[in-house]
Structures are given as C-alpha cells and as structure tokens.
Design an enzyme around this catalytic site. Structure first.
Site, PDB file in Angstrom:
ATOM      1  N   HIS A   1      46.291 130.633  65.465  1.00 46.18           N
ATOM      2  CA  HIS A   1      46.249 131.851  64.661  1.00 46.18           C
ATOM      3  C   HIS A   1      45.026 132.680  65.000  1.00 46.18           C
ATOM      4  O   HIS A   1      44.063 132.198  65.595  1.00 46.18           O
ATOM      5  CB  HIS A   1      46.262 131.548  63.150  1.00 46.18           C
ATOM      6  CG  HIS A   1      45.086 130.750  62.660  1.00 46.18           C
ATOM      7  ND1 HIS A   1      45.092 129.375  62.581  1.00 46.18           N
ATOM      8  CD2 HIS A   1      43.859 131.137  62.208  1.00 46.18           C
ATOM      9  CE1 HIS A   1      43.933 128.952  62.096  1.00 46.18           C
ATOM     10  NE2 HIS A   1      43.154 130.003  61.873  1.00 46.18           N
TER      11      HIS A   1
ATOM     12  N   HIS B   1      37.936 134.897  63.243  1.00 46.83           N
ATOM     13  CA  HIS B   1      37.932 133.819  64.241  1.00 46.83           C
ATOM     14  C   HIS B   1      39.293 133.687  64.895  1.00 46.83           C
ATOM     15  O   HIS B   1      40.283 134.272  64.443  1.00 46.83           O
ATOM     16  CB  HIS B   1      37.493 132.476  63.637  1.00 46.83           C
ATOM     17  CG  HIS B   1      38.425 131.865  62.629  1.00 46.83           C
ATOM     18  ND1 HIS B   1      38.309 132.061  61.270  1.00 46.83           N
ATOM     19  CD2 HIS B   1      39.493 131.041  62.781  1.00 46.83           C
ATOM     20  CE1 HIS B   1      39.255 131.380  60.638  1.00 46.83           C
ATOM     21  NE2 HIS B   1      39.997 130.752  61.520  1.00 46.83           N
TER      22      HIS B   1
ATOM     23  N   GLU C   1      37.789 128.206  66.231  1.00 47.76           N
ATOM     24  CA  GLU C   1      38.208 127.002  65.523  1.00 47.76           C
ATOM     25  C   GLU C   1      39.091 126.187  66.452  1.00 47.76           C
ATOM     26  O   GLU C   1      39.937 126.753  67.158  1.00 47.76           O
ATOM     27  CB  GLU C   1      39.000 127.398  64.265  1.00 47.76           C
ATOM     28  CG  GLU C   1      39.472 126.205  63.435  1.00 47.76           C
ATOM     29  CD  GLU C   1      40.248 126.606  62.173  1.00 47.76           C
ATOM     30  OE1 GLU C   1      40.686 127.780  62.092  1.00 47.76           O
ATOM     31  OE2 GLU C   1      40.424 125.752  61.287  1.00 47.76           O
TER      32      GLU C   1
END
Lengths: 134, 134
Positions: A7, A79, A130
């Site tokens: 994502h 992010h 991440e």
C-alpha cells in the site's frame, strides 16, 4: 527481496473528507473507517485493482502521524509498504548493509495483523518504508 | 474511475545512489537510467510484481522536480499516478466536482508516451496526483 507494493499510506486531517475525494471525485471503492487504537490511527482503504491506498487519520493523544500532519496540514504521502517473505532475514540483510531500522529493530504486529518494521527515511530516498511479512 | 496504481514517483538528488538503495539494499529489479529531456528528469524504474516505483533525478535547468528537491534535499515521495480509461472524461468529471487541474487543463504526452494530467495536491489529500490514460 521486496515483493509487491502492499500500500501507499496518505495521512489526512479529515478521514471523511479524504474518503469523499477518493470515492466521489476519483470514483474508487473505499472501505468503511476502521479505528485502530493500538496504532493511533483510523483507516480507510481505497481498493485499486493492483494495490491499496490507505488514508490515515490521527486517533488519540499520541498518534504516530500527528507530527507529520503538523508539518503537512493538508495531508500528504506518509509511507510506502513493501511485502517481504521473511521479515527477520530482510532486517538482518538491511542492517548488514548499514540501513537503520526504526524503534528497537524488532518486528511489531502491524495494522494488518502481520509483522512489520519501519526503515529510516534518510536511508531510503527520503521515504519512510514499511516492510510487511506476508 | 481510477484504475490501477501505475506508479509511485520518488524524487531523488542522486539517481545512481537511489537505484543502489533499491537494487542492493531492497533487492529489487531496477532498470537502466533513461534521460527524458522533454520532461526535465532522468528516470529509473523499480519493477515490483504489481506496480512500479519511479525514481526521478532532475535533468537540465528547469526540472519540474527542482523545487521539490530544494525543499526535500534527501528526496521524497513526489506523486502517485493512477490509470484512467478516458482522460478527457476523467478531467471533465473532476472539474465539474470543483477539482483543479494543473497547467492549462489539456492532457500532455507524459514520460510513458501516453496522455497525462496532474491534479492539484490541495484537492487530493495533499498529494500530487497524475492521471495517465492507458
């Protein structure tokens, strides 16, 4: 090592308004809001055919996105999350290459109930990364 | 309306260093650099299974990413690109909803030789959005 882009996370000051932008203006499917008190955010998912956009609104006193929104009051890209098969192997490889892992370096259970780590933006093209074990 | 996430663009001050981060540290496949003088950038593509990351380095005097890098010297996420089937219909829908299209509002031929438009970040959660007709 990295696999799919799981994502892109976009921090927003107003989740309802952000969801409306993606639903009404951009014509995308947007999930119902999910409060994630342990992670200090409320989330909606914009479902695209190949990946997701996560819109994040601060929740509670110590939201991890509060400082970002103070600097970017209109919101902004927060992010990117890449999938990995083995998060400990990925971490050890990155640390051996000199990259900095945020926090204590141990994976935490993330917003999708899977182990995650965050990597220092300065080591990754100014981008908070991440890693999520899938 | 929007379809796939075509790419996430990350502006970097040093394309070789950025490519090395994605190739050596993150273990991804990274293309050879492509100079795009008409667009004021040199680009590499990070090929993920479901989408691409584009690393952009300024090229020439009037690069459209120069101001961004002046504000973000280490680099950072610059824009997201969503695919649409019909860019004129998408534009007309967005303008009717009050969204601002950058420039003169007419699609240009983008870095992938396809018609593109950029949308005002203030109308899209603080995120610069590119639409690309596929």
């Amino acid at each position: 090592m990295i696999g799919r882009l799981n994502h892109v996370a976009i921090a927003v000051p107003d989740l309802e308004a952000g969801a409306a932008v993606y639903r009404a203006m951009l014509g995308a499917e947007v999930s119902a809001p999910q409060a994630q008190p342990k992670h200090g955010v409320t989330v909606v998912f914009v479902m695209l055919p190949n990946t997701k956009i996560e819109l994040l609104e601060p929740l509670g006193e110590d939201s991890p996105i509060a400082a970002f929104l103070a600097r970017n009051p209109a919101g902004g890209m927060h992010h990117v999350c890449y999938e990995v098969d083995d998060i400990l192997a990925a971490r050890d490889h990155l640390v051996a290459q000199g990259a900095r892992v945020l926090g204590d370096g141990e994976p935490k259970i993330g917003a999708h109930d899977k182990p995650v780590l965050f990597l220092h933006p300065k080591d990754f093209c100014g981008t908070l990364v991440e890693l999520e074990q899938v």
